[in-house]
Scaffold this motif. Structure first.
Motif, short mmCIF file in Angstrom:
data_model
loop_
_atom_site.label_atom_id
_atom_site.label_comp_id
_atom_site.label_asym_id
_atom_site.label_seq_id
_atom_site.Cartn_x
_atom_site.Cartn_y
_atom_site.Cartn_z
N GLU A 196 0.79 -1.23 0.00
CA GLU A 196 0.00 0.00 0.00
C GLU A 196 0.83 1.28 0.00
O GLU A 196 0.30 2.35 -0.32
N ASP A 197 2.13 1.19 0.36
CA ASP A 197 2.87 2.42 0.56
C ASP A 197 3.17 3.14 -0.76
O ASP A 197 3.13 4.38 -0.82
N TRP A 198 3.47 2.39 -1.83
CA TRP A 198 3.78 3.04 -3.10
C TRP A 198 2.61 3.88 -3.58
O TRP A 198 2.78 5.00 -4.07
N ASP A 199 1.41 3.36 -3.45
CA ASP A 199 0.21 4.08 -3.88
C ASP A 199 0.08 5.40 -3.13
O ASP A 199 -0.16 6.46 -3.73
N LEU A 200 0.29 5.39 -1.81
CA LEU A 200 0.19 6.62 -1.03
C LEU A 200 1.26 7.62 -1.43
O LEU A 200 0.97 8.81 -1.63
N PHE A 201 2.49 7.16 -1.60
CA PHE A 201 3.58 8.10 -1.88
C PHE A 201 3.54 8.61 -3.31
O PHE A 201 4.03 9.71 -3.59
N LEU A 202 2.96 7.86 -4.22
CA LEU A 202 2.71 8.41 -5.54
C LEU A 202 1.78 9.62 -5.45
O LEU A 202 1.99 10.66 -6.08
N ARG A 203 0.74 9.49 -4.65
CA ARG A 203 -0.22 10.59 -4.51
C ARG A 203 0.41 11.81 -3.84
O ARG A 203 0.15 12.95 -4.21
N LEU A 235 -0.95 2.42 -13.38
CA LEU A 235 -1.89 2.89 -14.39
C LEU A 235 -2.97 3.78 -13.78
O LEU A 235 -3.38 4.78 -14.38
N ARG A 236 -3.40 3.44 -12.58
CA ARG A 236 -4.47 4.21 -11.94
C ARG A 236 -4.00 5.61 -11.55
O ARG A 236 -4.76 6.58 -11.65
N ARG A 237 -2.73 5.73 -11.12
CA ARG A 237 -2.25 7.01 -10.61
C ARG A 237 -1.57 7.87 -11.67
O ARG A 237 -1.18 9.02 -11.38
N ALA A 238 -1.42 7.37 -12.88
CA ALA A 238 -0.72 8.13 -13.91
C ALA A 238 -1.38 9.49 -14.17
O ALA A 238 -0.69 10.50 -14.40
N SER A 239 -2.69 9.55 -14.11
CA SER A 239 -3.38 10.80 -14.43
C SER A 239 -3.20 11.87 -13.36
O SER A 239 -3.56 13.02 -13.58
N LEU A 240 -2.64 11.51 -12.21
CA LEU A 240 -2.36 12.52 -11.19
C LEU A 240 -1.18 13.41 -11.57
O LEU A 240 -1.02 14.50 -11.03
N PHE A 241 -0.36 12.94 -12.51
CA PHE A 241 0.88 13.61 -12.85
C PHE A 241 0.78 14.35 -14.18
O PHE A 241 0.06 13.93 -15.08
N GLY A 242 1.54 15.43 -14.28
CA GLY A 242 1.77 16.05 -15.57
C GLY A 242 2.91 15.35 -16.28
O GLY A 242 3.48 14.38 -15.78
N GLU A 243 3.23 15.84 -17.46
CA GLU A 243 4.35 15.26 -18.21
C GLU A 243 5.69 15.83 -17.70
O GLU A 243 5.73 16.94 -17.20
N PRO A 244 6.75 15.05 -17.80
CA PRO A 244 6.88 13.72 -18.43
C PRO A 244 6.58 12.57 -17.48
O PRO A 244 6.73 11.40 -17.84
N TYR A 245 6.11 12.91 -16.26
CA TYR A 245 5.97 11.88 -15.22
C TYR A 245 4.84 10.90 -15.53
O TYR A 245 4.91 9.72 -15.19
N ALA A 271 8.15 19.55 -19.64
CA ALA A 271 7.72 19.35 -18.26
C ALA A 271 6.43 20.12 -17.99
O ALA A 271 6.27 21.26 -18.40
N SER A 272 5.53 19.45 -17.30
CA SER A 272 4.27 20.07 -16.88
C SER A 272 3.91 19.48 -15.54
O SER A 272 3.57 18.31 -15.44
N THR A 273 3.99 20.29 -14.48
CA THR A 273 3.82 19.78 -13.13
C THR A 273 2.38 19.33 -12.89
O THR A 273 2.11 18.35 -12.23
N HIS A 274 1.43 20.05 -13.46
CA HIS A 274 0.03 19.81 -13.11
C HIS A 274 -0.66 18.99 -14.20
O HIS A 274 -0.59 19.29 -15.38
N PRO A 275 -1.38 17.94 -13.78
CA PRO A 275 -2.09 17.11 -14.75
C PRO A 275 -3.35 17.77 -15.24
O PRO A 275 -3.86 18.72 -14.64
#
Length: 311
Positions: free
Chosen positions: A196-203, A248-258, A302-306
């Motif tokens: 569960e920790d990776w999911d939290l720290f991605l957010r 895959l679920r958390r990808a949309s939280l990030f801007g590019e290139p992340y 680079a784009s910080t905000h998704p």
């Protein structure tokens, strides 16, 4: 930052315990031994089937006058649900999730609290760990470098932390201090997840809410039943499939290139799954997709905000 001990904010040390009768007393002793002056201890025995519960109860009876302690023993609900319940019971401004087989290192709480007080924009701070064996003998000086091969320099900038959390998550042991208010922003642990920790720290990383101090704050114990170190193939596949879904679920939280890097990481995880399943063709496809997306990520501005956020 200089504060009188009485002015230090309350830290809630949260211990989800499960089948660690051999190790749990050392874990609890370390909370008592840490010199940080303002702390409470909350423990939930998550349905242990060995003598973990009895060991905790004996320890609490002995030390209940030395610091505020709350102890709950109940049926098994899993690590994420247990962490969320611990948070709900906590009164502290800062939360220090632990593990009943690991233990705190003196001075770690103070260093992490002072970092968060000096950086009010950070929702959490991670430190390093020393790695010990089942008998408490030191195996590695740095869990990040020696166990996971991490480049600590990555953790010294927001860009580096995002990249590290996405592709080189190198956290050995429970090394985070979390501002309780940060969990109101990114939600808590996702129940039903095994890792569960990776999911939290991605957010947290997606919001630039994660900081780092190069201080050993806990001892991470390696033994035969570490969930993240299992050699059982079927269990490793289940864990990897879960990690792929998280990516895959958390990808949309990030801007590019992340965002592209997270999609690349999902293919890298897919390659690991195919390798364990001995499926050569899907392995090759995943690796080709992974390498291509790494190249694409380097070409994207680079784009910080998704544009959108995942629920």
């Amino acid at each position: 930052m200089s504060l009188h001990p009485a002015a230090m904010p309350l830290v809630s040390v949260l211990i989800p315990a499960f089948n660690h009768e051999r190790f749990v007393q050392r874990c609890l002793d370390s909370v008592l031994e840490d010199p940080y002056p303002s702390k409470e201890l909350i423990i939930i025995d998550d349905g242990s089937t060995d003598r973990t519960g009895e060991r905790i109860a004996d320890w609490v009876a002995t030390h209940c006058m030395e610091l505020p302690i709350e102890y709950v023993r109940r049926e098994n609900r899993g690590i994420a649900a247990t962490l969320n319940e611990l948070v709900a019971r906590a009164s502290g401004e800062f939360l220090r999730p632990g593990a009943s087989d690991d233990y705190l290192l003196p001075g770690g709480l103070d260093a992490q609290v002072r970092y968060l007080l000096a950086h009010p924009c950070r929702g959490a701070v991670i430190g390093d760990s020393v790695v010990v064996d089942q008998d408490g003998n030191k195996v590695h000086d740095s869990g990040m470098c020696d166990l996971h091969g991490a480049n600590k320099a990555l953790y010294r900038s927001d860009d580096g932390i995002r990249r590290a959390v996405i592709s080189q998550w190198a956290i050995g042991g429970p090394v985070a201090l979390i501002r309780k208010s940060a969990l109101d922003t990114v939600d808590r642990w996702s129940e039903g997840l095994r890792i569960e920790d990776w999911d939290l720290f991605l957010r947290l990383a997606a919001r630039d809410a994660l900081g780092f101090i190069d201080v050993g704050v806990c001892a991470y114990r390696l033994h035969g039943t570490n969930l993240s170190k299992t050699r059982h193939t079927a269990t490793r596949i289940v864990n990897l499939v879960e990690s792929q879904h998280v990516a895959l679920r958390r990808a949309s939280l990030f801007g590019e290139p992340y965002r592209t890097l997270l999609h690349a990481q999902s293919h890298y995880i897919g390659a690991k799954i195919s390798f364990l399943q001995r499926r050569l063709y899907p392995l090759v496809l995943h690796m080709v997709a992974y390498l291509w997306l790494i190249v694409v990520s380097k070409a994207r501005p680079a784009s910080t905000h998704p544009d959108v956020e995942a629920p």
